[in-house]
Design an enzyme around this catalytic site. Structure first.
Site, mmCIF file in Angstrom:
data_model
loop_
_atom_site.group_PDB
_atom_site.id
_atom_site.type_symbol
_atom_site.label_atom_id
_atom_site.label_comp_id
_atom_site.label_asym_id
_atom_site.label_seq_id
_atom_site.Cartn_x
_atom_site.Cartn_y
_atom_site.Cartn_z
ATOM 1 N N SER A 124 0.823 -1.212 0.000
ATOM 2 C CA SER A 124 0.000 0.000 0.000
ATOM 3 C C SER A 124 0.850 1.252 0.000
ATOM 4 C CB SER A 124 -0.951 0.054 1.192
ATOM 5 O OG SER A 124 -0.728 -0.941 2.107
ATOM 6 N N HIS A 145 -3.166 -3.504 -6.009
ATOM 7 C CA HIS A 145 -3.505 -3.027 -4.662
ATOM 8 C C HIS A 145 -4.981 -3.262 -4.374
ATOM 9 C CE1 HIS A 145 -3.875 0.428 -1.580
ATOM 10 N NE2 HIS A 145 -3.427 -0.658 -0.996
ATOM 11 N N GLU A 157 -6.446 -1.293 -7.489
ATOM 12 C CA GLU A 157 -5.560 -0.387 -8.217
ATOM 13 C C GLU A 157 -4.470 -1.216 -8.902
ATOM 14 O OE1 GLU A 157 -5.963 3.546 -5.354
ATOM 15 O OE2 GLU A 157 -4.280 2.197 -5.003
ATOM 16 N N ASN A 195 -5.492 6.252 -1.437
ATOM 17 C CA ASN A 195 -4.882 6.771 -0.210
ATOM 18 C C ASN A 195 -4.426 8.221 -0.379
ATOM 19 O OD1 ASN A 195 -5.355 4.616 1.434
ATOM 20 N ND2 ASN A 195 -3.398 3.614 1.005
#
Ligand code: NAD
Length: 499
Positions: A124, A145, A157, A195
């Site tokens: 991550s 991800h 992702e 994120n």
């Protein structure tokens, strides 16, 4: 496809469950054999639950169960391990979040698996390119991800590193799409997409707390009721764990070389030192012990105001609430602020400071109206203004005056950060909106949200915030500015340059 999942923890077992359910064969490995046994038992239990709830057939669950193959070691060679002599076409790594550990795993796998096996990392926060750079063949690796819990969180992702070979991204994208999840291609940048996009809300929420605009319960209520978020930012951080949120804030800010828009707060450090992680330590912004209310705290009651007090409204944003009395010398003055403060309006328009209050126009048609008070506002004026705004059944939250009020600042930050992601070419505009709705559960994608308010109005808001505070955090991105000036939606992609 035959997929080897290495790392049988929270993510590895979720990925394994997702992949066998979608019809793939999954070899599952971990450095700890007991982790594999636990994960296999977990996936079996999940498949049984799906049958019990009628979400899958007995035959499909049995097929998925048979497709999950425990391995003794992540490094089992294809011929020895795969029981039928077939090598995996793909390895998905979900081991400890540590560059050296991941590199050691992949270099070991390079020695035992065929050169054609594609490698994917579920990191991550590490750079996919940095992991790949230490392999003999960096071209075979990309990021994949997933989000927790994998079977429910539909977004994945796909992150090509700088050296990722043509075809690898396409293979992973097709795998994800064919297996029922939504792939988005994201450039290998700090925080990838979701994120990074999530920093808009939490960094601004902390900025509001730092400036004592309101306490965290009030800020959460406004985020929920005015912006329509499922959870307020502080409630969300309690769920995620402040340690995780703080680390993502720092990684993204450091990674983007201290970009002002992503600036984290000084507040988490002491909270973490005191063990206030959130739900997992039973204390965070809220208390989660036995008999504690958690985020559902009772609201402060502001009683005794005169709901019939006359009100005058400045500007044209807002119709004055009907009152039995004509506004006279003692009428309340309500200022619908947009990126500006009540204090500035008092100074510029010569308003009576002790009975002038701000109201956030974003909050007017929502279940909660937000009233801003200044150091000069009289207590009677506050009580009366609450009574007037609450008259037709709305909840009212009182906050301290700040340029842009609470919901405007949170939204401005969410939208501006998202346009920064688009501007850097990290992902396509439509994918940004899809990823944020699926990955963060926002009611709308941030670009569509900005368009819902109107791009030009978002520009006015950010410019006003920037001008009044002088804080470069609110500088509108060129992406947002240009689209607003041209009357185009914020989701308008970059123009193509001639080759
Ligand atoms: P976890 O601690 O639950 O599981 C990690 C597993 O990896 C453990 O079972 C451990 O025994 C095993 N392991 C450690 N080193 C190993 C090695 N060298 N070889 C084989 N197995 C090894 O962790 P997690 O939450 O599942 O996270 C795994 C990865 O996924 C991390 O890179 C993390 O950043 C990423 N990730 C986590 C989340 C999340 O919400 N938990 C979300 C997205 C991505």
């Amino acid at each position: 496809m035959r997929i080897r999942v290495v790392g049988a923890g929270t993510m590895g077992r979720g990925i394994a469950q997702w992949a066998v359910t979608a019809g793939h064969t999954v070899e599952l490995a971990d450095a700890r054999p007991e982790a594999v046994a636990d994960a296999v038992a977990f996936v079996h239990a999940m498949l049984e639950r799906a049958v019990a709830k009628g979400r899958t057939s007995r035959a499909a669950a049995d097929r998925a169960r048979a497709a999950l193959v425990p391995l003794d070691s992540p490094y089992d060679a294809a011929s020895g391990s795969a029981h039928d002599g077939t090598a995996p076409e793909l390895v998905i790594e979900a081991v400890l979040e540590d560059l050296d550990v991941k590199v050691e795993l992949f270099t070991g796998l390079e020695r035992t698996l065929p050169a054609a096996t594609v490698f994917a990392t579920n990191t991550s926060s590490l750079s996919v390119t940095r992991i790949g750079a230490r392999l003999d063949d960096p071209g075979r690796l990309a990021g994949l991800h997933f989000f927790n819990p994998v079977p429910l969180m539909k977004l994945v992702e796909v992150v090509p590193g700088t050296a990722t070979r043509a075809g690898v991204t396409e293979l992973l994208t097709a795998l994800v799409a064919d297996s029922g999840h939504r792939p988005v291609t994201v450039a290998d940048t700090p925080g990838f997409l979701v994120n990074h996009a999530g920093r808009g809300l939490v960094t601004e929420a902390f900025a509001l707390l730092e400036e004592s605009v309101a306490g965290h319960p009030a800020l959460d209520r406004i985020a929920r009721d005015v912006l329509g978020l499922r959870m307020g930012p502080f409630e969300l951080m309690d769920l995620t764990g402040l340690d995780v949120t703080a680390s993502v804030m720092d990684t993204v800010w450091d990674g983007f070389r201290h970009a002002d828009r992503l600036r984290p707060s000084y507040l988490p450090a002491n909270r973490l030192a005191a063990g206030l992680y959130g739900r997992k330590s039973r204390r965070g912004f809220y208390a989660y012990g036995e008999g504690e209310a958690g985020p559902s705290l009772p609201e402060p009651l502001i009683e005794g105001g005169d709901p019939a007090r006359a009100v005058r409204v400045t500007g044209s944003e807002l119709a004055a609430p009907a009152t039995p009395h004509e506004p006279g010398d003692d009428a309340l003055v309500l200022v619908p602020t947009w990126g500006t403060s009540v204090a500035a309006a008092v100074a510029e328009q010569g308003l009576p400071a002790e009975r002038t209050l701000g109201v956030d126009p974003l909050s007017l048609d929502t279940p909660r109206r937000v009233l801003a008070i200044t150091p000069a506002t009289g207590e009677d004026a506050v009580r009366d203004a609450v009574a007037v705004l609450a008259r037709d059944g709305h909840a009212v939250t009182v906050v301290r005056d700040t340029a842009g009020s609470v919901a405007q600042r949170l939204l401005a930050s969410i939208v501006n950060v998202a346009t920064g992601i688009a501007e850097r070419g990290i992902a396509e505009p439509d994918d940004i909106d899809v990823a944020v709705t699926l990955g963060l559960g926002y009611p709308r994608g941030p670009l569509a949200w900005g368009d819902g308010v109107c791009a030009a109005r978002m520009l006015t808001l950010l410019r006003a915030l920037h001008t009044e505070t002088g804080d470069p955090r609110y500088r509108p991105t060129p992406w947002l500015t240009h689209r607003a000036c041209l009357g185009l939606p914020l989701s308008t992609p970059m123009p193509r340059l001639p080759e």
